[in-house]
Design a protein around this motif. Structure first.
Motif, short mmCIF file in Angstrom:
data_model
loop_
_atom_site.label_atom_id
_atom_site.label_comp_id
_atom_site.label_asym_id
_atom_site.label_seq_id
_atom_site.Cartn_x
_atom_site.Cartn_y
_atom_site.Cartn_z
N ILE A 159 7.54 -0.23 5.12
CA ILE A 159 6.73 -0.57 3.97
C ILE A 159 5.36 -1.00 4.51
O ILE A 159 5.27 -1.74 5.48
CB ILE A 159 7.39 -1.70 3.13
CG1 ILE A 159 6.61 -1.98 1.85
CG2 ILE A 159 7.56 -2.97 3.94
CD1 ILE A 159 7.33 -2.93 0.90
N ARG A 160 4.30 -0.47 3.92
CA ARG A 160 2.94 -0.81 4.36
C ARG A 160 2.42 -1.92 3.46
O ARG A 160 2.40 -1.78 2.24
CB ARG A 160 2.03 0.41 4.31
CG ARG A 160 0.64 0.13 4.89
CD ARG A 160 -0.13 1.41 5.12
NE ARG A 160 0.47 2.25 6.13
CZ ARG A 160 0.32 2.08 7.44
NH1 ARG A 160 -0.39 1.08 7.91
NH2 ARG A 160 0.90 2.90 8.29
N GLY A 177 -5.54 -9.40 6.78
CA GLY A 177 -6.31 -8.69 5.77
C GLY A 177 -6.27 -7.18 5.97
O GLY A 177 -6.84 -6.43 5.20
N GLU A 178 -5.58 -6.75 7.02
CA GLU A 178 -5.42 -5.32 7.31
C GLU A 178 -4.05 -4.86 6.84
O GLU A 178 -3.13 -5.66 6.68
CB GLU A 178 -5.56 -5.07 8.81
CG GLU A 178 -6.90 -5.47 9.38
CD GLU A 178 -8.05 -4.61 8.90
OE1 GLU A 178 -7.83 -3.40 8.68
OE2 GLU A 178 -9.15 -5.14 8.73
N ASP A 179 -3.89 -3.54 6.65
CA ASP A 179 -2.58 -3.03 6.25
C ASP A 179 -1.83 -2.53 7.47
O ASP A 179 -2.40 -1.87 8.33
CB ASP A 179 -2.71 -1.94 5.18
CG ASP A 179 -3.47 -0.72 5.64
OD1 ASP A 179 -2.81 0.29 5.95
OD2 ASP A 179 -4.71 -0.78 5.69
N TYR A 180 -0.56 -2.90 7.53
CA TYR A 180 0.34 -2.51 8.62
C TYR A 180 1.69 -2.16 8.04
O TYR A 180 2.07 -2.64 6.98
CB TYR A 180 0.50 -3.64 9.64
CG TYR A 180 -0.76 -3.92 10.42
CD1 TYR A 180 -1.09 -3.16 11.54
CD2 TYR A 180 -1.61 -4.93 10.03
CE1 TYR A 180 -2.25 -3.40 12.25
CE2 TYR A 180 -2.79 -5.18 10.73
CZ TYR A 180 -3.10 -4.41 11.84
OH TYR A 180 -4.25 -4.65 12.53
N ALA A 181 2.44 -1.33 8.76
CA ALA A 181 3.78 -0.94 8.33
C ALA A 181 4.81 -1.84 9.01
O ALA A 181 4.75 -2.06 10.22
CB ALA A 181 4.05 0.52 8.66
N ILE A 188 0.87 -1.17 0.00
CA ILE A 188 0.00 0.00 0.00
C ILE A 188 0.92 1.23 0.00
O ILE A 188 1.80 1.34 0.84
CB ILE A 188 -0.90 0.02 1.27
CG1 ILE A 188 -1.72 -1.25 1.39
CG2 ILE A 188 -1.76 1.27 1.29
CD1 ILE A 188 -2.70 -1.49 0.28
N ASP A 189 0.70 2.13 -0.95
CA ASP A 189 1.53 3.34 -1.01
C ASP A 189 1.36 4.15 0.27
O ASP A 189 0.24 4.43 0.69
CB ASP A 189 1.15 4.21 -2.21
CG ASP A 189 1.61 3.61 -3.52
OD1 ASP A 189 2.62 2.88 -3.53
OD2 ASP A 189 0.97 3.89 -4.55
N ASP A 190 2.48 4.50 0.89
CA ASP A 190 2.47 5.29 2.12
C ASP A 190 3.80 6.03 2.20
O ASP A 190 4.80 5.48 2.66
CB ASP A 190 2.27 4.38 3.34
CG ASP A 190 2.17 5.15 4.65
OD1 ASP A 190 2.67 6.29 4.73
OD2 ASP A 190 1.61 4.59 5.60
N GLU A 191 3.80 7.27 1.73
CA GLU A 191 5.04 8.05 1.69
C GLU A 191 5.61 8.30 3.08
O GLU A 191 6.82 8.30 3.26
CB GLU A 191 4.80 9.37 0.97
CG GLU A 191 4.59 9.20 -0.52
CD GLU A 191 4.43 10.52 -1.25
OE1 GLU A 191 4.88 11.56 -0.72
OE2 GLU A 191 3.87 10.51 -2.35
#
Length: 76
Positions: free
Chosen positions: A42-43, A49-53, A31-34
């Motif tokens: 990195i996310r 099923g969730e997004d994490y860094a 997932i893009d995350d500047e």
């Protein structure tokens, strides 16, 4: 001017401490995350099923053929 393709997937290389969330050798969607990138993270969408860094050192970004990427992105 050639446009550099975005990389949307990465392979997990290290799941130490996150065994329930990550599988070594598995392909994960990025997932893009500047803001995360600026902090060496990195996310990704993990096993929940969730997004994490996570640390970028846990992953190896891979560029996939466009048709393969389109199929994978359509299924998630």
């Amino acid at each position: 001017m050639k446009h550099k393709p975005s990389i949307h997937f990465a392979i997990c290389l290290n799941n130490q401490g996150y065994e329930a969330s990550l599988e070594v050798g598995k392909l994960y969607q990025i997932i893009d995350d500047e803001q995360a990138q600026g902090n060496g993270l990195i996310r990704i969408i993990d096993e929940s099923g969730e997004d994490y860094a996570f640390s970028t050192q846990r992953f190896y970004p891979v560029e996939l053929p466009q048709n393969v990427e389109a199929i994978l992105l359509a299924t998630v």
